[in-house]
Design a protein around this motif. Structure first.
Motif, PDB file in Angstrom:
ATOM      1  N   TRP A 262      -7.008  70.834  -9.023  1.00 26.01           N
ATOM      2  CA  TRP A 262      -8.215  70.506  -9.764  1.00 26.01           C
ATOM      3  C   TRP A 262      -8.655  69.071 -10.109  1.00 26.01           C
ATOM      4  CZ3 TRP A 262      -7.467  73.808 -15.192  1.00 26.01           C
ATOM      5  CH2 TRP A 262      -7.456  75.455 -15.054  1.00 26.01           C
ATOM      6  N   PHE A 263      -7.481  68.219 -10.301  1.00 25.58           N
ATOM      7  CA  PHE A 263      -8.106  66.893 -10.269  1.00 25.58           C
ATOM      8  C   PHE A 263      -8.440  66.007  -8.865  1.00 25.58           C
ATOM      9  CE2 PHE A 263      -6.281  66.404 -14.607  1.00 25.58           C
ATOM     10  CZ  PHE A 263      -7.444  66.864 -14.887  1.00 25.58           C
ATOM     11  N   ASN A 264      -8.304  66.883  -8.205  1.00 27.60           N
ATOM     12  CA  ASN A 264      -7.519  66.692  -6.735  1.00 27.60           C
ATOM     13  C   ASN A 264      -9.060  66.917  -6.026  1.00 27.60           C
ATOM     14  OD1 ASN A 264      -5.300  64.625  -6.294  1.00 27.60           O
ATOM     15  ND2 ASN A 264      -4.116  67.124  -5.790  1.00 27.60           N
ATOM     16  N   ALA A 265      -9.456  68.119  -6.755  1.00 28.71           N
ATOM     17  CA  ALA A 265     -10.917  68.949  -5.681  1.00 28.71           C
ATOM     18  C   ALA A 265     -11.800  67.753  -6.421  1.00 28.71           C
ATOM     19  CB  ALA A 265     -10.496  70.578  -6.269  1.00 28.71           C
ATOM     20  N   VAL A 266     -11.790  67.272  -7.631  1.00 26.71           N
ATOM     21  CA  VAL A 266     -13.378  66.229  -7.954  1.00 26.71           C
ATOM     22  C   VAL A 266     -12.739  64.671  -6.807  1.00 26.71           C
ATOM     23  CG1 VAL A 266     -13.656  64.691 -10.049  1.00 26.71           C
ATOM     24  CG2 VAL A 266     -12.966  67.619  -9.930  1.00 26.71           C
ATOM     25  N   ALA A 267     -11.691  65.007  -6.664  1.00 20.87           N
ATOM     26  CA  ALA A 267     -11.598  63.283  -5.909  1.00 20.87           C
ATOM     27  C   ALA A 267     -12.330  63.423  -4.461  1.00 20.87           C
ATOM     28  CB  ALA A 267      -9.889  62.684  -5.950  1.00 20.87           C
ATOM     29  N   LYS A 268     -12.151  64.431  -4.606  1.00 21.50           N
ATOM     30  CA  LYS A 268     -12.498  64.513  -3.207  1.00 21.50           C
ATOM     31  C   LYS A 268     -13.806  64.448  -2.654  1.00 21.50           C
ATOM     32  CE  LYS A 268      -8.920  68.391  -0.506  1.00 21.50           C
ATOM     33  NZ  LYS A 268      -9.327  69.834  -0.792  1.00 21.50           N
ATOM     34  N   GLN A 269     -14.460  64.874  -3.979  1.00 19.35           N
ATOM     35  CA  GLN A 269     -16.263  64.042  -3.648  1.00 19.35           C
ATOM     36  C   GLN A 269     -16.429  62.351  -3.940  1.00 19.35           C
ATOM     37  OE1 GLN A 269     -18.650  66.574  -4.405  1.00 19.35           O
ATOM     38  NE2 GLN A 269     -16.651  67.770  -4.231  1.00 19.35           N
ATOM     39  N   VAL A 270     -15.330  62.251  -3.609  1.00 18.82           N
ATOM     40  CA  VAL A 270     -15.388  60.260  -3.897  1.00 18.82           C
ATOM     41  C   VAL A 270     -15.673  60.241  -2.487  1.00 18.82           C
ATOM     42  CG1 VAL A 270     -15.124  58.210  -5.158  1.00 18.82           C
ATOM     43  CG2 VAL A 270     -14.558  60.085  -6.038  1.00 18.82           C
ATOM     44  N   GLY A 271     -16.365  59.544  -1.612  1.00 14.72           N
ATOM     45  CA  GLY A 271     -16.173  59.065  -0.573  1.00 14.72           C
ATOM     46  C   GLY A 271     -16.632  61.131   0.689  1.00 14.72           C
TER      47      GLY A 271
END
Length: 259
Positions: A38-47
């Motif tokens: 879940w957190f990796n899915a959010v991190a993908k939004q950055v850049g």
């Protein structure tokens, strides 16, 4: 929130009288895996870049950058949820049933992985691309590092700063990741080849990322904040931690390149 609610029923839902806690341990591991995804899915939004499968003359741009506001929102979500100390997840009444050592390693390892991903070269490359292509509308590497640093070291603003062990590990990880930008790359193991005629993008074996410049400014600012916070702190562990980080940053910024 769903994970927190699940933890309230985790022991009762995975154990039976007279049985061991193997199912509890397995379920706990699954929860950690879900958190990471879940957190990796959010991190993908950055850049992040959204791809539209368009053909010539049948649509607009094939690649569109995630908006600056959405990227900043993603970073704030990670700071508030992934890069904080998860007290419910580290409830002794759960963890002590199946683990006697390394109870925090899964959490600190996950946090370091998220942080390394946010500051990774691939993501930085996309942020630099966006800065060139979008100008003021882009979420820049400088803004990302500033937001992360402010959130990760939020305790420094308190009247009597006190940093818990999980946060101390996270803060050390942050400094370590930026420190890598100041470490000379290893020499290639194979034979050296002459640079192509006219030079190349990296003919001298130099850096291709500007993160080092961003890191230098951020760490210089952080060093001053650490020294100030140390003067206000009364917790012995916190004082030692802040002093150690300030000393390490000083070594990073003022090291003799020739050494």
């Amino acid at each position: 929130k769903n994970i927190d609610r699940t933890l309230e029923f985790l022991v009762a839902g995975t154990t039976e009288k007279g049985e061991d806690y193997s199912l509890l341990e397995e379920a706990y591991g699954e929860i950690m895996s879900h958190r990471a995804r879940w957190f990796n899915a959010v991190a993908k939004q950055v850049g992040g870049v959204i791809e539209y499968r368009t053909l010539g003359g049948r649509g607009g741009e094939s690649f569109v950058r995630v908006s600056k506001d959405k990227q900043k929102e993603a970073v704030k979500f990670l700071l508030d949820n992934a890069l904080t100390t998860p007290t419910k997840l580290l409830n002794p009444g759960i963890v002590n049933l199946f683990k006697f050592s390394g109870a925090t390693s899964s959490v600190t390892g996950q946090q370091r992985a998220i942080l390394a991903s946010l500051l990774g070269s691939g993501r930085m490359g996309r942020l630099f691309d966006a800065e060139v292509l979008l100008g003021d509308k882009a979420y820049t590497p400088v803004e990302l590092v500033d937001d992360l640093q402010a959130g990760i070291f939020s305790e420094l603003k308190a009247n009597e700063p006190k940093v818990d062990p999980i946060r101390r590990a996270l803060q050390r990880s942050y400094v370590d990741i930026l420190k890598n930008e100041f470490t000379p790359p290893a020499a290639p193991a194979g034979p050296a080849f002459p640079a192509p005629r006219g030079g190349g993008f990296d003919g001298g074996g130099g850096r291709s990322s500007e993160l080092r410049a961003v890191a230098r400014v951020a760490l210089a600012k952080l060093e001053k904040e650490l020294v100030t916070a140390k003067g206000k702190a009364k917790d012995v562990a916190t004082v030692g931690h802040l002093e150690d980080l300030a000393a390490e940053i000083k070594d990073i910024l003022h090291a003799d390149p020739a050494e």
